[in-house]
Design a protein around this motif. Sequence first.
Motif, PDB file in Angstrom:
ATOM      1  N   THR A 192      -6.507   0.121  11.903  1.00  0.00           N
ATOM      2  CA  THR A 192      -5.416  -0.441  12.704  1.00  0.00           C
ATOM      3  C   THR A 192      -5.382   0.081  14.135  1.00  0.00           C
ATOM      4  O   THR A 192      -5.177  -0.691  15.066  1.00  0.00           O
ATOM      5  CB  THR A 192      -4.070  -0.128  12.004  1.00  0.00           C
ATOM      6  N   ARG A 208       0.820  -1.215   0.000  1.00  0.00           N
ATOM      7  CA  ARG A 208       0.000   0.000   0.000  1.00  0.00           C
ATOM      8  C   ARG A 208       0.850   1.260   0.000  1.00  0.00           C
ATOM      9  O   ARG A 208       0.465   2.266  -0.608  1.00  0.00           O
ATOM     10  CB  ARG A 208      -0.968  -0.030   1.187  1.00  0.00           C
ATOM     11  N   ALA A 266     -11.132   8.400   9.940  1.00  0.00           N
ATOM     12  CA  ALA A 266     -10.020   7.743   9.243  1.00  0.00           C
ATOM     13  C   ALA A 266     -10.121   6.233   9.426  1.00  0.00           C
ATOM     14  O   ALA A 266      -9.149   5.554   9.716  1.00  0.00           O
ATOM     15  CB  ALA A 266      -8.688   8.273   9.750  1.00  0.00           C
ATOM     16  N   MET A 267     -11.340   5.742   9.241  1.00  0.00           N
ATOM     17  CA  MET A 267     -11.562   4.286   9.329  1.00  0.00           C
ATOM     18  C   MET A 267     -12.547   3.880   8.241  1.00  0.00           C
ATOM     19  O   MET A 267     -13.361   4.690   7.783  1.00  0.00           O
ATOM     20  CB  MET A 267     -12.163   3.921  10.689  1.00  0.00           C
ATOM     21  N   ALA A 285     -13.534   0.599  11.282  1.00  0.00           N
ATOM     22  CA  ALA A 285     -12.501  -0.441  11.348  1.00  0.00           C
ATOM     23  C   ALA A 285     -11.183   0.120  10.845  1.00  0.00           C
ATOM     24  O   ALA A 285     -11.113   0.671   9.747  1.00  0.00           O
ATOM     25  CB  ALA A 285     -12.923  -1.645  10.498  1.00  0.00           C
TER      26      ALA A 285
HETATM   27  C1  LIG Z   1      -8.931   6.960   5.562  1.00  0.00           C
HETATM   28  C2  LIG Z   1      -8.682   5.647   6.211  1.00  0.00           C
HETATM   29  N1  LIG Z   1      -9.544   4.652   6.015  1.00  0.00           N
HETATM   30  C3  LIG Z   1      -9.359   3.432   6.561  1.00  0.00           C
HETATM   31  C4  LIG Z   1      -8.269   3.169   7.365  1.00  0.00           C
HETATM   32  C5  LIG Z   1      -8.067   1.803   7.933  1.00  0.00           C
HETATM   33  O1  LIG Z   1      -7.002   1.148   7.310  1.00  0.00           O
HETATM   34  P1  LIG Z   1      -6.189   0.016   8.053  1.00  0.00           P
HETATM   35  O2  LIG Z   1      -7.188  -0.994   8.486  1.00  0.00           O
HETATM   36  O3  LIG Z   1      -5.271  -0.524   7.018  1.00  0.00           O
HETATM   37  O4  LIG Z   1      -5.512   0.658   9.195  1.00  0.00           O
HETATM   38  C6  LIG Z   1      -7.355   4.193   7.631  1.00  0.00           C
HETATM   39  C7  LIG Z   1      -6.230   3.975   8.545  1.00  0.00           C
HETATM   40  O5  LIG Z   1      -5.187   3.562   8.186  1.00  0.00           O
HETATM   41  C8  LIG Z   1      -7.537   5.449   7.014  1.00  0.00           C
HETATM   42  O6  LIG Z   1      -6.658   6.430   7.217  1.00  0.00           O
END
Ligand SMILES: Cc1ncc(COP(=O)(O)O)c(C=O)c1O
Length: 359
Positions: free
Chosen positions: A306, A101, A239-240, A304
């Motif tokens: 990290t 990513r 941010a999830m 959801a």
């Molecule tokens: C905008 C956004 N969406 C979703 C996520 C969730 O992604 P991940 O599960 O890979 O942490 C994140 C955090 O990293 C994010 O910044």
Amino acid sequence: MTIMSIDVSPIIKIERTQHSRINEVDFNNLPFGQEMTDHMFVCDFKEDKWQQPQIVPYQNISLDPSSKIFHYGQSIFEGMKAYKDDNGKILLFRPLDNQKRINISAKRLAIPELPEEYFMEGLKTLIKLDSDWIPTTEGSSLYIRPFIFATGNGLHASPSDEYKFIIACSPSGAYFGGKVKVLIEQKFSRSANGGVGYAKAGGNYAGQFYPTNLAIEKGYQQVIWTDDTTHQYIEEAGAMNIFIRIGDTLITAPTSDRILDGITRKSIIELAKDEGIKVDIRNISINEVVEASEIGTLKEMFGAGTAAIISPISGFGFQGKDYDLPEFENTYASLLRKRITDIQYNRTEDKFGWRVEIK
Ligand SMILES: Cc1ncc(COP(=O)(O)O)c(C=O)c1O
């Protein structure tokens, strides 16, 4: 900072700190992302290639004020965690997905892609060196922040010719955010078709702060982002990524230009299916959610990601009206949180092959 020893691993030059700060840190009271470990991994891109990677004592960096990062925002990052199990084994969760990513983000921001071994070797060597910093109290972990930014000088609006890749780590306590009340956003957008929403670009987060502050002023804790064209479809929660349970079906929006392909999201989709839960990956409109709430079939909503893994939502505001979610036991949120954290902390078998041990 004085240097105690210098040794050279096959690709990484290591300079150890002489003064560990670990005894200055209260491991029973760790706010998220505030304390940093003793070392950081650093690798510069110049003269068209990534240079000798290094691990050095955690320290300030000095940049020319004309560095492009300050003006044109070429900056990307990742977020991941290292866990220690009950026997002291160090584990990462799907790190190759973060490695892939960061390069997806790099490409979109015209940043040179990182060779896989720089990311993985850097990560493993740094975490081994700072392994005493991985907290072991229930639910705690070492938060890892790999990031790349433009260090080339000059005010011309063009891609930088120099970059810095750093991995920094921060011991973090269990994240008990509690349930959040969210506002469905219909004016501001987090991202747009053709934009950079699918990348972890620093600017995406800067753009979220103002609308989120407005929501906080109105008594909410977080914003639910809707699509930029019609503002009718639910896309992400702050941010999830977002999951919505209607009846016994779990629904999440498909990834797109506008949505980050979250590693927690895709793990939850697989774990839910493994539990026999019906998962629909499709566009979900606000109208459908409001209707479900009114007839009592809206059971759960959660973010959801990290940091929090799963962040349950207690209710949402939409067009001046608040809608509450029901309170009940044995939610999908608690079941799926347990399934994913049991894998992360090595408390159960890992039939998906998501864990990576650092030896
Ligand atoms: C905008 C956004 N969406 C979703 C996520 C969730 O992604 P991940 O599960 O890979 O942490 C994140 C955090 O990293 C994010 O910044």
